[in-house]
Design a protein around this motif. Structure first.
Motif, PDB file in Angstrom:
ATOM      1  N   CYS B  66      -1.403  33.871  21.150  1.00  0.00           N
ATOM      2  CA  CYS B  66      -1.441  34.705  19.947  1.00  0.00           C
ATOM      3  C   CYS B  66      -2.773  34.540  19.246  1.00  0.00           C
ATOM      4  CB  CYS B  66      -0.301  34.362  19.000  1.00  0.00           C
ATOM      5  SG  CYS B  66      -0.146  35.593  17.683  1.00  0.00           S
ATOM      6  N   TYR B  68      -3.081  35.259  16.103  1.00  0.00           N
ATOM      7  CA  TYR B  68      -2.813  34.983  14.690  1.00  0.00           C
ATOM      8  C   TYR B  68      -2.408  33.528  14.481  1.00  0.00           C
ATOM      9  CZ  TYR B  68      -2.799  40.063  13.984  1.00  0.00           C
ATOM     10  OH  TYR B  68      -3.128  41.380  13.927  1.00  0.00           O
ATOM     11  N   ASP B  69      -2.254  33.167  13.222  1.00  0.00           N
ATOM     12  CA  ASP B  69      -2.023  31.761  12.902  1.00  0.00           C
ATOM     13  C   ASP B  69      -0.967  31.594  11.796  1.00  0.00           C
ATOM     14  OD1 ASP B  69      -2.712  29.173  13.681  1.00  0.00           O
ATOM     15  OD2 ASP B  69      -3.932  28.897  11.894  1.00  0.00           O
ATOM     16  N   CYS B  70       0.171  32.258  11.941  1.00  0.00           N
ATOM     17  CA  CYS B  70       1.202  32.210  10.895  1.00  0.00           C
ATOM     18  C   CYS B  70       1.765  30.788  10.760  1.00  0.00           C
ATOM     19  CB  CYS B  70       2.332  33.170  11.222  1.00  0.00           C
ATOM     20  SG  CYS B  70       1.739  34.826  11.626  1.00  0.00           S
ATOM     21  N   TYR B  72       4.520  29.400   9.815  1.00  0.00           N
ATOM     22  CA  TYR B  72       5.893  29.040  10.178  1.00  0.00           C
ATOM     23  C   TYR B  72       6.165  29.178  11.670  1.00  0.00           C
ATOM     24  CZ  TYR B  72       5.663  34.050   9.510  1.00  0.00           C
ATOM     25  OH  TYR B  72       5.254  35.348   9.567  1.00  0.00           O
ATOM     26  N   ASN B  75       4.175  29.353  17.815  1.00  0.00           N
ATOM     27  CA  ASN B  75       3.183  29.880  18.749  1.00  0.00           C
ATOM     28  C   ASN B  75       1.828  30.148  18.106  1.00  0.00           C
ATOM     29  OD1 ASN B  75       5.155  29.997  20.803  1.00  0.00           O
ATOM     30  ND2 ASN B  75       5.950  31.868  19.871  1.00  0.00           N
ATOM     31  N   ARG B  76       1.662  29.747  16.864  1.00  0.00           N
ATOM     32  CA  ARG B  76       0.408  30.044  16.163  1.00  0.00           C
ATOM     33  C   ARG B  76      -0.780  29.516  16.958  1.00  0.00           C
ATOM     34  NH1 ARG B  76       0.545  26.273  10.833  1.00  0.00           N
ATOM     35  NH2 ARG B  76      -1.584  27.056  10.671  1.00  0.00           N
ATOM     36  N   GLY B 112       3.833  37.179  21.467  1.00  0.00           N
ATOM     37  CA  GLY B 112       2.714  36.869  20.591  1.00  0.00           C
ATOM     38  C   GLY B 112       1.697  37.994  20.730  1.00  0.00           C
ATOM     39  N   VAL B 113       0.737  38.036  19.843  1.00  0.00           N
ATOM     40  CA  VAL B 113      -0.233  39.123  19.908  1.00  0.00           C
ATOM     41  C   VAL B 113      -1.390  38.725  20.835  1.00  0.00           C
ATOM     42  CG1 VAL B 113      -1.716  40.650  18.579  1.00  0.00           C
ATOM     43  CG2 VAL B 113       0.396  39.762  17.570  1.00  0.00           C
ATOM     44  N   LYS B 183      -1.250  39.056   7.973  1.00  0.00           N
ATOM     45  CA  LYS B 183      -0.188  40.067   7.913  1.00  0.00           C
ATOM     46  C   LYS B 183       0.024  40.564   6.492  1.00  0.00           C
ATOM     47  CE  LYS B 183       2.720  38.465  11.731  1.00  0.00           C
ATOM     48  NZ  LYS B 183       3.967  37.762  12.014  1.00  0.00           N
TER      49      LYS B 183
END
Ligand code: SF4
Lengths: 254, 434
Positions: B66, B68-70, B72, B75-76, B112-113, B183
């Motif tokens: 992914c 991104y780095d969310c 929660y 998989n960040r 994941g992106v 996001k």
């Protein structure tokens, strides 16, 4: 009060109902061949199965029960419980004699009992849709063994036929020693004389299975392990939804 | 370069498991052209894992890479984890082979992106397309729409999927921004609106031409994470109620926050997931969907959180004692549904049976009413009325004393899956068909 005997089929039972009305009989026990215990010394007669008479009773039932319940008598019969015939007979008597929707009278003990039993039979059929597991054999047949509490095979035919329309499959009831086989066209009832599987647990010998079969089983087991969330462990809930008696047929837990 | 399928399966199942929305209900896709598969309206659970959750769909990520780095999310990008990506072929083959063995009801694909939203969405859509067009597969497909993917790709995905969903995850935009800076609500609600439009339009088309292709026939759903951010239960329920109403969502899922990235200072330090809270939210959700409750009847301004001690229906009854006791022989259906200890099925049985006779407590018990609980809130012919002289707090105390700690478990919700079961059964016994 007399004991009425019949051949043990549903059509036979419906014929008994017909004759009871026709000849004004008052049965004390209705006894199918191979179904339950007879009462010694009581007066008994045998009713020959007659499809036409059976159908007339069936059509009468269809007229009186609402659509969502019109299979109920059949499902109750499939429960194979001792004495289900008399209970069902009493229910049908009420159904034919009353103008009311007696099937919804949950204050009547017999009706309540039968409605609950109907749900149990439904539930068991549902469990087959959930827990049947096919293994692919070298003859390209997807094969599964089952051991349902009630005789629910007739209730699951349509589901499997429409879902797995493009594969050969065979579902075999170990307890009742018969099964259903689909040949891409129609479903047939069959009994296997020469069994290639263990008669109690249904385990199939490896060399009648396709090579890839073990691979898919392993992948499925791996998936089962890895989709589980350890922090939320709750074996009780697992067993509540998936009782132990089905486990021997499930590759992911056996 | 590529890992074997088995390795990928382990990694990507691990990565997918925190997404709870594993329901396959709502689609009645017919098996056309004698291919493989059909949907059953009630959904079917094929197995249950040790955590007691239902396996209905092959719930899996296409990739856990992914960009991104969310905060929660396990998989960040900044987490050091084994990563894998399935090819389109690998996923279709796994799905088909599991399906043919009756392991699963279908596929639930998320991801994941990878590279960018469109790249990811396109591959996911390709999996669904290949299953439908090449494998002749009519089983269930649920796709996660990737926030930020183009309108055209989402439209195409909707043609092959039974259900599309976009997770909101964090109930307010302000908190979302804090935990997932890349996001925003727009990225979620714009596609959600698109899908809703698509569904409405499709219903119109199918009214005119019955042959018009289906568009996400099982509707859309979303998920909210509970306990990662400070929102109240009331805020969450009001949001859910809006999603069921205005956005016409089919399901909202609540997921107790699992502290997967406990090193991140933006997240609360908690020992374990708030499962009881999650359970109370599901119970409230049920009250809204099946018991005709409004969100603001369950929680009002003065009362932002659900009572952990008692379920929300009992809490409602205790807070509104003036509406009780309910006379089971005369009250209307809505009110009977609001008696603690009476479920939907018992309520229907009461309505049907009381036409035949006046019901007493024996009847109620046999019908399935939990009298131990209901007795405080009903009158039928002979039961003494308990509530008259008890204060809510005392009554609550008494009920809690009487109920053993057989707390109903969070997964009770799954029993509803059996509600529409009859459709899966044949129309008549074989031998008796004319
Ligand atoms: S975009 Fe999705 S997969 Fe990527 S970090 Fe955020 S939640 Fe996780």
């Amino acid at each position: 009060m007399i004991t009425i005997k019949y051949d043990g089929t549903f059509e036979g039972f419906l014929t008994v109902v017909f004759e009871c009305y026709n000849q004004k009989l008052e049965p004390g026990v209705i006894l199918g061949e191979g179904r339950g215990q007879g009462v010694l010394f009581s007066e008994s007669m045998f009713v020959e199965t007659n499809l036409e008479k059976g159908n007339r009773v069936w059509n009468g039932i269809q007229k009186r029960l609402p659509q969502e319940l019109n299979q109920l008598p059949y499902k109750l019969f499939l429960s194979e419980l001792d004495d289900i015939e008399m209970k069902l007979f009493q229910f049908l008597q009420k159904l034919f004699d009353s103008e009311m929707d007696i099937e919804n009278d949950f204050g009547d003990p017999n009706t309540l009992y039968l409605r609950k039993l109907g749900r149990k039979v439904n539930f068991e059929a549902m469990r087959m849709l959930q827990f049947v597991r096919f293994q692919k054999t070298r003859d390209n047949i997807y094969f599964a063994t089952i051991q349902p509490q009630y005789d629910v095979i007739p209730l699951i035919i349509n589901h499997f036929k429409s879902r797995f329309a493009d594969q050969y499959w065979l579902i075999y009831d170990l307890k009742r020693d018969y099964g259903i086989y689909y040949d891409l066209d129609k479903v047939e009832e069959i009994t296997l004389n020469k069994k290639q599987f263990h008669p109690l647990n249904g385990k199939v010998h490896k060399n009648i299975l396709q090579e890839k079969e073990e691979e898919y089983k392993t992948l499925w087991k791996d998936y089962f392990q890895h989709i589980n969330i350890k922090e939320r462990k709750s074996l009780k809930v697992q067993r509540q939804h998936m009782p132990r008696r089905y486990w021997k047929f499930l590759p992911e837990v056996s | 370069m590529s890992k074997p399928v088995q390795e990928k399966l382990k990694i990507l199942a691990d990565a997918a498991k925190y997404d709870v929305s594993c329901a396959s209900s709502g689609s009645n896709r017919q098996n056309i052209s004698k291919g493989i598969g059909s949907g059953v309206a009630c959904g079917i659970c094929h197995s249950f894992t040790q955590d007691g959750r239902c396996i209905s769909l092959l719930k899996i990520l296409m990739s856990n890479h992914c960009i991104y780095d969310c905060a929660y999310c396990i998989n960040r990008k900044s987490n050091d984890r084994p990563r894998a990506t399935f090819t389109v072929e690998e996923l279709t083959s796994l799905t088909i082979n599991f399906y043919r063995r009756n392991y699963i009801e279908g596929l639930f694909l998320s991801s994941g992106v990878v590279k960018n939203p469109d790249f990811t969405m396109e591959r996911m859509m390709m999996v669904a397309k290949k299953l439908r067009l090449e494998e002749n597969y009519n089983g269930y497909i649920h796709l996660k729409a990737i926030p930020g993917a183009s309108e055209e790709l989402i439209r195409q995905a909707g043609l092959y999927a039974d259900r599309l969903s976009i997770n909101i995850e964090i109930p307010t935009e302000q908190q979302l921004k804090k935990l997932a800076p890349e996001k925003d609500f727009k990225g979620v609600f714009v596609p959600m609106g698109l899908i809703r439009q698509g569904i409405i339009q499709n219903k119109e088309e199918r009214r005119k031409f019955r042959k018009a292709p289906l568009f996400t026939p099982a509707g859309q759903s979303t998920q909210l994470i509970v306990g990662a951010t400070p929102e109240s239960d009331r805020q969450i329920l009001m949001l859910a109620s809006g999603l069921y109403g205005k956005q016409q969502l089919k399901r909202v899922y609540y997921s107790a926050y699992l502290p997967v990235n406990s090193y991140d200072q933006r997240l609360p330090a908690i020992e374990g997931p708030p499962l009881l809270r999650e359970n109370r939210l599901y119970q409230s959700d049920w009250l809204m969907r099946f018991y005709k409750f409004q969100a603001n009847e369950i929680l009002n301004e003065n009362q932002p959180f659900l009572d952990p001690d008692v379920d929300p229906k009992l809490a409602y009854a205790l807070g509104n004692l003036h509406l009780y006791p309910v006379n089971v022989n005369t009250a209307d259906y809505e009110m009977i549904l609001r008696i603690p200890g009476v479920g939907v099925q018992s309520a229907q049985r009461i309505i049907m049976s009381r036409r035949h006779r006046k019901l007493n407590s024996m009847h109620l018990k046999k019908i399935g009413v939990v009298l131990k609980r209901a007795k405080y809130f009903i009158t039928c012919n002979e039961l003494p009325v308990y509530t008259k002289d008890l204060m809510p707090e005392r009554l609550k105390h008494q009920i809690l004393l009487e109920s053993t700690n057989k707390r109903r478990n969070p997964l009770d919700t799954q029993l509803s899956l059996f509600a529409g079961f009859n459709q899966a059964l044949p129309a008549a016994p074989k031998m008796l068909k004319p």
